[in-house]
Design a protein around this motif. Structure first.
Motif, PDB file in Angstrom:
ATOM      1  N   THR A  53       0.827  -1.213   0.000  1.00 30.53           N
ATOM      2  CA  THR A  53       0.000   0.000   0.000  1.00 30.53           C
ATOM      3  C   THR A  53       0.855   1.253   0.000  1.00 30.53           C
ATOM      4  O   THR A  53       0.328   2.355  -0.110  1.00 30.53           O
ATOM      5  CB  THR A  53      -0.922   0.031   1.231  1.00 30.53           C
ATOM      6  N   CYS A  72       0.255  -4.188  -6.098  1.00 37.99           N
ATOM      7  CA  CYS A  72       0.489  -2.793  -5.725  1.00 37.99           C
ATOM      8  C   CYS A  72      -0.856  -2.071  -5.723  1.00 37.99           C
ATOM      9  O   CYS A  72      -1.419  -1.811  -6.797  1.00 37.99           O
ATOM     10  CB  CYS A  72       1.452  -2.146  -6.708  1.00 37.99           C
ATOM     11  N   ILE A  73      -1.371  -1.756  -4.546  1.00 34.32           N
ATOM     12  CA  ILE A  73      -2.737  -1.240  -4.455  1.00 34.32           C
ATOM     13  C   ILE A  73      -2.788   0.192  -3.933  1.00 34.32           C
ATOM     14  O   ILE A  73      -3.863   0.685  -3.580  1.00 34.32           O
ATOM     15  CB  ILE A  73      -3.619  -2.163  -3.586  1.00 34.32           C
ATOM     16  N   MET A  74      -1.627   0.877  -3.885  1.00 32.37           N
ATOM     17  CA  MET A  74      -1.649   2.292  -3.528  1.00 32.37           C
ATOM     18  C   MET A  74      -2.391   3.074  -4.609  1.00 32.37           C
ATOM     19  O   MET A  74      -2.553   2.606  -5.737  1.00 32.37           O
ATOM     20  CB  MET A  74      -0.230   2.834  -3.326  1.00 32.37           C
ATOM     21  N   LYS A  75      -2.854   4.264  -4.278  1.00 27.26           N
ATOM     22  CA  LYS A  75      -3.668   5.051  -5.207  1.00 27.26           C
ATOM     23  C   LYS A  75      -2.881   6.142  -5.920  1.00 27.26           C
ATOM     24  O   LYS A  75      -3.409   6.817  -6.812  1.00 27.26           O
ATOM     25  CB  LYS A  75      -4.860   5.662  -4.468  1.00 27.26           C
ATOM     26  N   SER A  76      -1.630   6.357  -5.528  1.00 24.82           N
ATOM     27  CA  SER A  76      -0.799   7.360  -6.189  1.00 24.82           C
ATOM     28  C   SER A  76       0.663   6.974  -6.010  1.00 24.82           C
ATOM     29  O   SER A  76       0.996   6.095  -5.213  1.00 24.82           O
ATOM     30  CB  SER A  76      -1.056   8.762  -5.607  1.00 24.82           C
ATOM     31  N   CYS A  79       5.099   1.923  -7.245  1.00 23.56           N
ATOM     32  CA  CYS A  79       5.175   0.702  -6.442  1.00 23.56           C
ATOM     33  C   CYS A  79       6.595   0.493  -5.910  1.00 23.56           C
ATOM     34  O   CYS A  79       6.804   0.381  -4.713  1.00 23.56           O
ATOM     35  CB  CYS A  79       4.721  -0.489  -7.274  1.00 23.56           C
ATOM     36  N   ASN A 106      -2.293  -0.574 -11.047  1.00 20.30           N
ATOM     37  CA  ASN A 106      -3.436   0.101 -11.652  1.00 20.30           C
ATOM     38  C   ASN A 106      -2.938   1.355 -12.357  1.00 20.30           C
ATOM     39  O   ASN A 106      -1.801   1.790 -12.164  1.00 20.30           O
ATOM     40  CB  ASN A 106      -4.495   0.435 -10.596  1.00 20.30           C
ATOM     41  N   SER A 108      -3.390   4.423 -12.020  1.00 18.44           N
ATOM     42  CA  SER A 108      -3.164   5.668 -11.288  1.00 18.44           C
ATOM     43  C   SER A 108      -1.774   5.709 -10.659  1.00 18.44           C
ATOM     44  O   SER A 108      -1.403   6.719 -10.047  1.00 18.44           O
ATOM     45  CB  SER A 108      -4.232   5.859 -10.204  1.00 18.44           C
ATOM     46  N   ILE A 109      -0.993   4.636 -10.805  1.00 21.15           N
ATOM     47  CA  ILE A 109       0.346   4.582 -10.217  1.00 21.15           C
ATOM     48  C   ILE A 109       1.341   4.059 -11.247  1.00 21.15           C
ATOM     49  O   ILE A 109       0.961   3.482 -12.269  1.00 21.15           O
ATOM     50  CB  ILE A 109       0.383   3.686  -8.962  1.00 21.15           C
ATOM     51  N   ASN A 139       0.198   2.963 -14.853  1.00 22.40           N
ATOM     52  CA  ASN A 139       0.210   4.172 -15.673  1.00 22.40           C
ATOM     53  C   ASN A 139       1.478   4.205 -16.515  1.00 22.40           C
ATOM     54  O   ASN A 139       1.421   4.318 -17.744  1.00 22.40           O
ATOM     55  CB  ASN A 139       0.116   5.410 -14.778  1.00 22.40           C
TER      56      ASN A 139
END
Length: 320
Positions: A53, A72-76, A79, A106, A108-109, A139
């Motif tokens: 995270t 990798c599940i952080m939002k910004s 990783c 995802n 966004s990162i 991204n």
């Protein structure tokens, strides 16, 4: 948050709490112990899957990480952040790597970022060797910043994101020749590679497949491999330039291939295959071409394009 599971067979209602695992702190503690000399700096995850995270801070002078999958599940952010920032300088430098690693993320990162922001020290190189690494759904799969050069990458697969390989604008003390051997850059929604700073790349036996645009280059690149796409109504390769550095150029080997699936020379959708902006944009094309054309011809702009045997392509050009 709690959810409830109904066990109708037994007539019971059993609540159970669901929570996302987070291995960020434990993994960072493991790496920090390595940096402090308290444990081995060879971190073998033995096939485990870890959830992050927060970015994992990796000192490329000291640690090797192998045999693991990362969710990798952080939002910004990113990783993996590969950098010597915040760490004491290693007394004896050696080559370290990420090996047999898979990253899922995802859009966004970013996946892996290599960067060192202290521009007063030209001797620090924030690169780490990549070997059999898969980077999926980010991204920017690989992002290169300040003080990064000579990165060696073997069998690296980057796909299903926005941009596969990205060089950050205005990168300082960076860009000297980096090499990909094998691997595939594929299914990226914006571009396979987007150079926002001048960079030198070698691709040896690499495939660029079904990226919306294959390459946006602002530096010299040599390429042996395979480029394939269907028509996307955009130039597949864009050669641009920045002030005071070599212009974007692509030198393909004779045995490389360019293919546009479903190509119809009488009714092309793309304006051209290659877009150039300056006479200094150079491209050498391979012997095997299918779909090397467009509504305006194969090449837009004033750049120089020659065939694999050195002939001026514009003088002999027919849609291929």
């Amino acid at each position: 948050m709690k959810t409830f599971l109904c066990l109708t067979t037994f007539g019971l209602f059993l609540p159970f709490a669901t929570a996302l695992a987070d291995d960020s702190a434990d993994l960072q503690d493991t790496l920090n112990s390595c940096y402090a000399g308290k444990r081995s700096c060879l971190v073998d995850l033995q096939g485990a899957t870890k959830t992050l995270t927060r970015p994992l801070k990796i000192n490329p002078d000291m640690v090797t990480i192998r045999n693991g999958t990362f969710e990798c599940i952080m939002k910004s952010g990113t990783c993996f952040y590969v950098s010597q920032e915040g760490f004491p300088r290693a007394q004896q430098e050696s080559i370290h790597r990420l090996e047999n690693i898979t990253l899922h993320g995802n859009k966004s990162i970013d996946g892996i970022t290599m960067n060192y922001t202290d521009n007063q020290n030209h001797n620090i190189n924030a690169e780490i060797t990549l070997s059999s690494v898969s980077i999926q759904g980010f991204n920017r799969g690989l992002s290169f910043g300040d003080n990064v050069w000579g990165v060696d990458m073997f069998n690296v697969v980057i796909g299903n994101g926005n941009i596969g390989i990205y060089t950050q604008p205005g990168a300082y003390n960076a860009g000297e020749r980096s090499t990909f051997v094998g691997g595939t850059i594929y299914n990226n929604a914006i571009a396979g590679i987007d150079e926002e700073s001048c960079w030198e790349f070698d691709f040896e036996g690499t495939s660029f497949d079904f990226n919306t645009q294959q390459m946006i280059l602002r530096g010299p690149t040599s390429f042996t491999g395979h480029i394939e796409n269907s028509e996307t109504e955009k130039p597949e390769i864009v050669l641009s330039a920045l002030v005071g550095v070599p212009a974007g150029s692509l030198y393909m080997s004779p045995g490389s291939t360019i293919t546009v699936d479903g190509w119809n020379a009488k009714n092309p959708k793309q304006p051209c295959y290659v877009e150039t902006s300056l006479p200094y944009n150079n491209m050498k094309i391979p012997a095997t071409l299918y779909g090397f054309g467009g509504t305006k011809g194969a090449v837009c702009g004033p750049g120089k394009v020659v065939t694999w045997d050195g002939q001026d392509f514009r003088k002999i050009a027919t849609p291929l």
